[in-house]
Write a protein that holds these residues in place. Structure first.
Motif, PDB file in Angstrom:
ATOM      1  N   THR A  43      24.725   7.118  35.466  1.00 52.18           N
ATOM      2  CA  THR A  43      25.989   6.992  34.723  1.00 52.18           C
ATOM      3  C   THR A  43      26.585   8.377  34.507  1.00 52.18           C
ATOM      4  O   THR A  43      27.594   8.737  35.114  1.00 52.18           O
ATOM      5  N   ASN A  70      26.158   9.214  14.047  1.00 52.89           N
ATOM      6  CA  ASN A  70      26.378   8.577  15.345  1.00 52.89           C
ATOM      7  C   ASN A  70      25.033   8.419  16.060  1.00 52.89           C
ATOM      8  O   ASN A  70      24.470   9.402  16.539  1.00 52.89           O
ATOM      9  N   HIS A  75      15.739   6.227  26.132  1.00 57.04           N
ATOM     10  CA  HIS A  75      15.587   6.018  27.567  1.00 57.04           C
ATOM     11  C   HIS A  75      14.117   5.802  27.897  1.00 57.04           C
ATOM     12  O   HIS A  75      13.261   6.586  27.453  1.00 57.04           O
ATOM     13  N   SER A 189      26.884   3.991  30.310  1.00 53.06           N
ATOM     14  CA  SER A 189      26.413   2.611  30.460  1.00 53.06           C
ATOM     15  C   SER A 189      27.220   1.614  29.635  1.00 53.06           C
ATOM     16  O   SER A 189      27.811   1.952  28.605  1.00 53.06           O
ATOM     17  N   GLY A 239      29.847   5.309  17.535  1.00 48.89           N
ATOM     18  CA  GLY A 239      30.465   6.392  18.298  1.00 48.89           C
ATOM     19  C   GLY A 239      31.928   6.144  18.612  1.00 48.89           C
ATOM     20  O   GLY A 239      32.702   7.074  18.852  1.00 48.89           O
TER      21      GLY A 239
END
Ligand code: TXA
Ligand code: MG
Length: 357
Positions: A43, A70, A75, A189, A239
């Motif tokens: 991405t 935020n 991952h 993503s 965000g």
């Protein structure tokens, strides 16, 4: 930072050669020791730290200048490991969309207690992503811990789709930058919350709304995807309320009949100090100076792949006042993600030539 200076590691064989593995092992070791590593994904590039190490995660916020409220996504090298950090097994929606993993999608799930509050900004949910990029996957396997990572840009700037963008923004602020060419998708993503019924699309991306609906049936769309957040609105993706993706010059989106848009852009080129981000088909009738080509009007994946690099490139032009972006207004497939990013980059400034007629 735990190293004295930022190390740039060039990966040339997709993380497969002995030399590559040596470099990725060094970077993974930096993660386990509490450092920060920027790494490529399909991405955009990410700025990672060990998600289980509070101090390391705090360094991500410092390096990016990111507001503490935020949250970050984590991952993993495989979706099979998700259940260690969130309620993955019992989530039927996740099962329905597991075919999209690994890939350009983030699932928001109920978090387990081992994920520190600093990662999720105290939310009870956490975003989980499994990148398909071979270098990201090899790196995450070697790390052996979940890696919290936002996009590897200074907060507010366009996301980095090439290591050179990461170097521009973060050299001297992070321990390692893994450099491995351009990101294939080019936009962050798709984020889908699986803790709501029906599931909610929080951010469009490489996996389209239509593809999600095919697997999940009904999918709600967060109001943050296409409308501006007003002060006091609660964003389901925190965000979304911040200024995003914006180059220094003011950005305006222009839509309407093809010929009308091209003549509008041509007039602007003559009368203003502006840049144009447009389609290959626009080029014949426009001046090449400060024109950035998104690819053919019929190739939206290419628009996604190029748009952030073009927004960033306009920053290098001295004294530029405005950036005009030709948009089609199509919201199907990947177009929705491109439109969403451009809406935010332009602070919702759209010039609709059909309305002006
Ligand atoms: O493609 C991507 O997702 C990239 C690469 C590096 O993986 N990452 C990325 O991270 O774009 P970031 O932090 O720039 O964007 C993640 C978004 C933020 O808008 C954040 O507010 C939202 O995800 N988010 C994170 N955790 C969330 C949660 N638990 N619930 C709702 N939104 C969340
Ligand atoms: Mg970001």
């Amino acid at each position: 930072m735990i190293l004295e200076k930022t190390e740039i590691l060039e990966i040339t064989c997709n993380g497969k050669s002995d030399e590559d593995i040596k470099k990725l092992s060094f970077a993974a070791d930096v993660i386990r020791r509490g450092g920060t590593v920027c790494f490529p994904t399909e991405t955009v590039y990410g700025l990672g730290a060990n998600a289980l190490d509070k101090a390391a995660v705090e360094d991500i916020f410092k390096a990016k200048g990111r507001p503490q409220d935020n949250p970050l996504i984590i991952h993993l090298d495989s979706l099979e490991n998700a259940d260690k950090y969130c309620k993955a097994k019992e989530n039927a929606h996740l099962d329905a969309i597991s075919c999209f993993f690994p890939g350009p999608i983030t699932a928001v799930l109920e978090k387990k207690d081992n994920i520190p509050d600093v990662v999720t900004a105290k939310l009870k949910s956490v975003g989980v992503r499994v990148p398909v990029h071979p270098v990201a996957n090899a790196f995450l396997k070697l790390c052996g811990v979940p890696v919290a990572a936002p996009s590897a840009n200074i907060s507010g700037r366009p996301s980095p789709t090439d290591a050179k963008h990461v170097i521009e923004d973060l050299f001297g602020k992070v321990d390692v930058i893994i450099s491995a060419g351009r990101s294939e998708v080019g936009l962050e993503s798709t984020i889908v919350s699986l803790v709501t019924t029906p599931p909610t699309l929080l951010r469009p991306g490489g996996i389209s709304y239509e593809e999600l609906c095919e697997k999940l049936g009904e999918v709600a769309v967060s109001n943050a995807v296409l409308s501006e957040m007003k002060p006091g609105d609660t964003a389901s993706a925190p965000g979304m309320k911040y200024k995003h993706y914006a180059p220094k010059a003011a950005v305006f989106l222009v839509c309407g009949n093809f010929c009308d848009v091209v003549s509008f852009l041509s007039c602007k080129q003559k009368s203003e100090n502006c840049a144009i981000i447009g389609f290959s088909e626009d080029k014949d009738q426009l001046c090449e100076k400060n024109f950035f080509d998104l690819g053919s009007i019929n190739d939206p994946s290419e628009h996604a792949h190029r748009v952030f690099a073009h927004l960033r490139a306009t920053d290098a032009i001295e004294g530029l006042d405005k950036v005009y972006v030709h948009i089609t207004g199509d919201k199907s497939g990947i177009n929705l993600a491109v439109f969403n990013r451009l809406l935010k980059a332009s602070a919702y400034h759209i010039i609709d030539l059909t309305e002006e007629k």
